[in-house]
Design a protein around this motif. Structure first.
Motif, short mmCIF file in Angstrom:
data_model
loop_
_atom_site.label_atom_id
_atom_site.label_comp_id
_atom_site.label_asym_id
_atom_site.label_seq_id
_atom_site.Cartn_x
_atom_site.Cartn_y
_atom_site.Cartn_z
N ALA A 54 63.52 59.71 51.69
CA ALA A 54 64.30 58.49 51.94
C ALA A 54 65.70 58.65 51.34
N GLY A 55 65.79 59.41 50.26
CA GLY A 55 67.08 59.66 49.61
C GLY A 55 68.04 60.46 50.47
N ARG A 56 67.57 61.03 51.58
CA ARG A 56 68.48 61.76 52.49
C ARG A 56 69.32 60.81 53.32
N CYS A 57 68.94 59.51 53.34
CA CYS A 57 69.68 58.52 54.14
C CYS A 57 71.10 58.38 53.59
N MET A 58 72.10 58.40 54.48
CA MET A 58 73.50 58.38 54.05
C MET A 58 74.05 56.95 53.99
N ASP A 59 73.23 55.94 54.33
CA ASP A 59 73.67 54.55 54.35
C ASP A 59 75.00 54.44 55.11
N CYS A 60 74.98 54.91 56.34
CA CYS A 60 76.22 55.01 57.13
C CYS A 60 76.88 53.64 57.32
N GLY A 61 78.18 53.65 57.43
CA GLY A 61 78.93 52.40 57.67
C GLY A 61 78.40 51.72 58.93
N ILE A 62 78.23 52.50 59.98
CA ILE A 62 77.60 51.98 61.21
C ILE A 62 76.27 52.70 61.35
N PRO A 63 75.17 52.04 60.97
CA PRO A 63 73.87 52.72 61.05
C PRO A 63 73.36 52.74 62.50
N PHE A 64 73.59 53.83 63.19
CA PHE A 64 73.19 53.92 64.61
C PHE A 64 71.68 53.81 64.76
N CYS A 65 70.95 54.15 63.69
CA CYS A 65 69.48 54.05 63.76
C CYS A 65 69.03 52.62 64.06
N HIS A 66 69.79 51.60 63.58
CA HIS A 66 69.45 50.20 63.88
C HIS A 66 69.37 49.99 65.37
N ASN A 67 70.36 50.56 66.07
CA ASN A 67 70.43 50.37 67.51
C ASN A 67 69.44 51.26 68.23
N GLY A 68 69.13 52.42 67.64
CA GLY A 68 68.12 53.30 68.23
C GLY A 68 66.74 52.66 68.19
N CYS A 69 66.49 51.85 67.17
CA CYS A 69 65.19 51.17 67.05
C CYS A 69 65.22 49.87 67.84
N PRO A 70 64.34 49.72 68.84
CA PRO A 70 64.33 48.47 69.62
C PRO A 70 64.10 47.22 68.77
N LEU A 71 63.47 47.39 67.60
CA LEU A 71 63.25 46.25 66.72
C LEU A 71 64.46 45.94 65.85
N GLY A 72 65.46 46.83 65.87
CA GLY A 72 66.60 46.65 64.98
C GLY A 72 66.18 46.75 63.52
N ASN A 73 65.20 47.60 63.23
CA ASN A 73 64.72 47.74 61.85
C ASN A 73 65.87 48.06 60.90
N LEU A 74 65.82 47.48 59.70
CA LEU A 74 66.92 47.59 58.72
C LEU A 74 66.73 48.87 57.91
N ILE A 75 66.86 50.00 58.58
CA ILE A 75 66.41 51.28 58.04
C ILE A 75 67.09 51.69 56.73
N PRO A 76 68.44 51.69 56.67
CA PRO A 76 69.04 52.12 55.39
C PRO A 76 68.64 51.23 54.22
N GLU A 77 68.40 49.93 54.49
CA GLU A 77 68.00 49.04 53.38
C GLU A 77 66.65 49.46 52.82
N TRP A 78 65.66 49.66 53.71
CA TRP A 78 64.35 50.03 53.13
C TRP A 78 64.28 51.49 52.69
N ASN A 79 65.15 52.33 53.24
CA ASN A 79 65.22 53.70 52.69
C ASN A 79 65.64 53.65 51.23
N ASP A 80 66.61 52.76 50.94
CA ASP A 80 67.11 52.64 49.57
C ASP A 80 65.99 52.17 48.63
N TYR A 81 65.25 51.13 49.05
CA TYR A 81 64.15 50.66 48.21
C TYR A 81 63.07 51.74 48.04
N ALA A 82 62.79 52.46 49.14
CA ALA A 82 61.75 53.50 49.05
C ALA A 82 62.21 54.61 48.11
#
Ligand SMILES: Cc1cc2nc3c(=O)[nH]c(=O)nc-3n(C[C@H](O)[C@H](O)[C@H](O)COP(=O)(O)OP(=O)(O)OC[C@H]3O[C@@H](n4cnc5c(N)ncnc54)[C@H](O)[C@@H]3O)c2cc1C
Ligand code: SF4
Length: 487
Positions: A44-72
């Motif tokens: 999870a520490g590999r996440c770069m917390d990008c300014g524009i997290p394209f993963c949000h848009n890649g996920c149809p649910l809009g999962n808040l990926i960088p946020e939970w990567n940080d907690y994990a």
């Protein structure tokens, strides 16, 4: 941000799987139980917390990926679970089964292997269950409105959970004898053990959702009468109408639809049968169709003791690398080796089935195939390339053509279909019939679990707005017309 240098110092490590010889002997999930825990915070520490997290848009649910990567990364599993559940009702399903279009859109994936987002997701939710963080969330007050949900796959379950939590009284009608849709009867145990569905159903029951199994709307219960009894209806009946293969010999015993074969194996795992009525044991098996359903047949046939398994695909073999016309951050069509493929079998590409031949008892024995080339919008058979392979069990896994039209539900309600055989809806998931909405595969065609959950959530918001006459506070990730970066 998780680890500021994680993406530079930590290589991607996937989920550890059990040895092939061991897992082919049983039906448990292929992963090492608890195998992700020692490595996942670093991943999870590999996440770069990008300014524009394209993963949000890649996920149809809009999962808040960088946020939970940080907690994990920090090991705060309770906070991670809270952020994960903010957008996803059932992360234990997607964390096991999603093809992870988010990872195709990960910015790190431009020039390095993407963050293992799906593995972080499944670890967060498994920890949350272990820690007792997943509890029922019944509504504080009831609205007095009633909703019927038809179908208990991921779309129906997500819609039902959202609407129950919003205070409506929700009943889910399911024609099968158990809840879960294709999660229950389709997807094999080795991809997702059914205990994950069972404990979610318990949570939903405790929240107030009612379940009625063994009721096919249209035949057991008139759909129009049902719609009159409820303030709103959500149709989440899936797209289970299968595509057939009308070639010579199709009628031979031993040629089955994948969805006739797979559910019987699921039923053995549920304890309904000692042995499956259709089995691959001691047989040469041919699976026609190269997708997820086909891969599930491959894994099931190996566990049943097939002599050989051959999977045929009409399309050419996809490339290993992202093709130039499917650039980042889209989800590309690339060559995939699923866990079932790791376990054995042969994959044959760019071939079509000419006919089946059988023995004097009318049982299939051989499959005649021919190589094809895709030219001018059609598959052209290559003369002189016909060959015969042994085939004592054949499963057809060639996709689905739309929602089931054979049970009377569509006519009783007077529903319009779109050109692809799906139930037509507008931008608010509403059908042409007042108070009747549609979500998941029934409206979009056979797709993915993540889309089904996303549509179930979004349709619930529209139903809530319709019932209350006020803008709904429910979270809705997508509209039917959205096509973000994924299939
Ligand atoms: C074998 C197989 C493997 C798959 N593997 C994956 C995977 O690994 N990852 C992934 O993301 N996707 C996968 N998919 C696709 C995924 O399962 C579906 O996109 C998803 O389940 C759709 O959810 P849904 O709720 O819309 O419909 P479904 O899951 O199809 O559920 C619809 C439910 O409605 C019920 N129903 C239908 N008509 C009626 C009626 N008239 N009355 C009462 N009940 C009714 C059905 O019995 C069914 O239970 C797979 C599909 C198949 C067939
Ligand atoms: S649901 Fe699928 S696309 Fe969304 S974060 Fe999870 S694995 Fe990625």
């Amino acid at each position: 941000m998780a680890d500021p240098k994680g993406f530079l110092s930590t290589p991607r490590v996937g989920a550890p799987t059990r040895p092939i010889e061991e897992r082919r002997q049983d039906w448990s999930e292929v992963y090492v139980p608890g195998g992700l825990l020692p490595i996942i915070s670093e991943q999870a520490g590999r996440c770069m917390d990008c300014g524009i997290p394209f993963c949000h848009n890649g996920c149809p649910l809009g999962n808040l990926i960088p946020e939970w990567n940080d907690y994990a990364y920090r090991g705060d599993w309770t906070a991670a679970s809270e952020r994960l559940h903010a957008t996803n009702n059932f992360p234990e399903f997607t964390g096991r089964l999603c093809p992870a279009p988010c990872e195709s859109a990960c910015v790190l994936g431009i020039n390095q292997p993407a963050v293992t987002i799906k593995n972080v997701e499944v670890t967060i939710i498994d920890k949350a269950w272990d820690n007792g963080d997943v509890t029922p969330q019944p509504p504080e007050r009831l609205s007095g409105k009633t909703v019927a949900v038809i179908g208990s796959g991921p779309a129906g379950l997500a819609a039902a959970q959202q609407l129950t939590r919003a205070g409506h009284t929700v009943a889910v009608y399911e024609r099968a004898d158990r809840i879960g849709g294709l999660l229950r009867y389709g997807i094999p145990e080795f991809k997702m053990e059914k205990r994950h569905i069972n404990r979610r159903i318990e949570q939903m029951r405790a929240e107030g959702t009612k379940f009625r199994t063994g009721v096919q709307i249209g035949t057991d219960l008139d759909a129009a009468k049902l719609a009159k009894r409820y303030d709103a209806v959500v149709i989440a009946a899936g797209a289970t109408q299968w595509r057939d293969l009308p070639v010579e010999g199709r009628e031979l015993a031993g040629v089955h639809q994948a969805m006739e074969y797979l559910p019987l194996s699921n039923k053995v795992q549920e304890g309904d049968f000692v042995a499956p009525p259709i089995t691959a044991e001691g047989k040469h098996v041919v699976v026609i169709g190269g997708g997820d359903t086909g891969a599930d047949c491959v894994g099931t046939a190996h566990r049943q003791g097939a002599l050989s398994v051959t999977q045929l695909e009409i399309m050419p073999r996809p490339s290993d690398e992202r093709p130039a016309h499917q650039p980042w951050p889209t989800m590309p069509m690339v060559y995939k080796v699923t866990s079932a493929h790791e376990e054995g079998g042969e994959r044959v590409y760019a071939v079509n089935t000419v006919r089946f031949t059988g023995d004097e008892n009318g049982r299939v024995r051989e499959l005649h195939l021919i190589e094809v080339v895709f030219e001018g919008g059609t598959f052209v058979a290559q003369e002189g390339t016909e060959r015969i392979i042994p085939a004592e069990l054949v499963t057809l896994a060639m996709g689905f053509t739309g929602t089931d039209q054979g049970n009377g539900m569509i006519e009783q309600l007077g529903l319009e279909l779109d050109a692809r055989g799906n139930i037509a809806r507008d931008g608010a998931y509403a059908t042409n019939v007042e108070g009747v909405f549609v979500a998941g595969d029934a409206g979009r065609g056979q797709s993915l679990i993540v889309w089904a959950i996303a549509e179930g959530r979004s349709a619930a918001k529209e139903v809530d707005t319709y019932l209350m006459g006020l803008p709904s506070a429910l979270h809705a990730p997508i509209r039917p017309t959205d096509r973000p970066l994924t299939v």
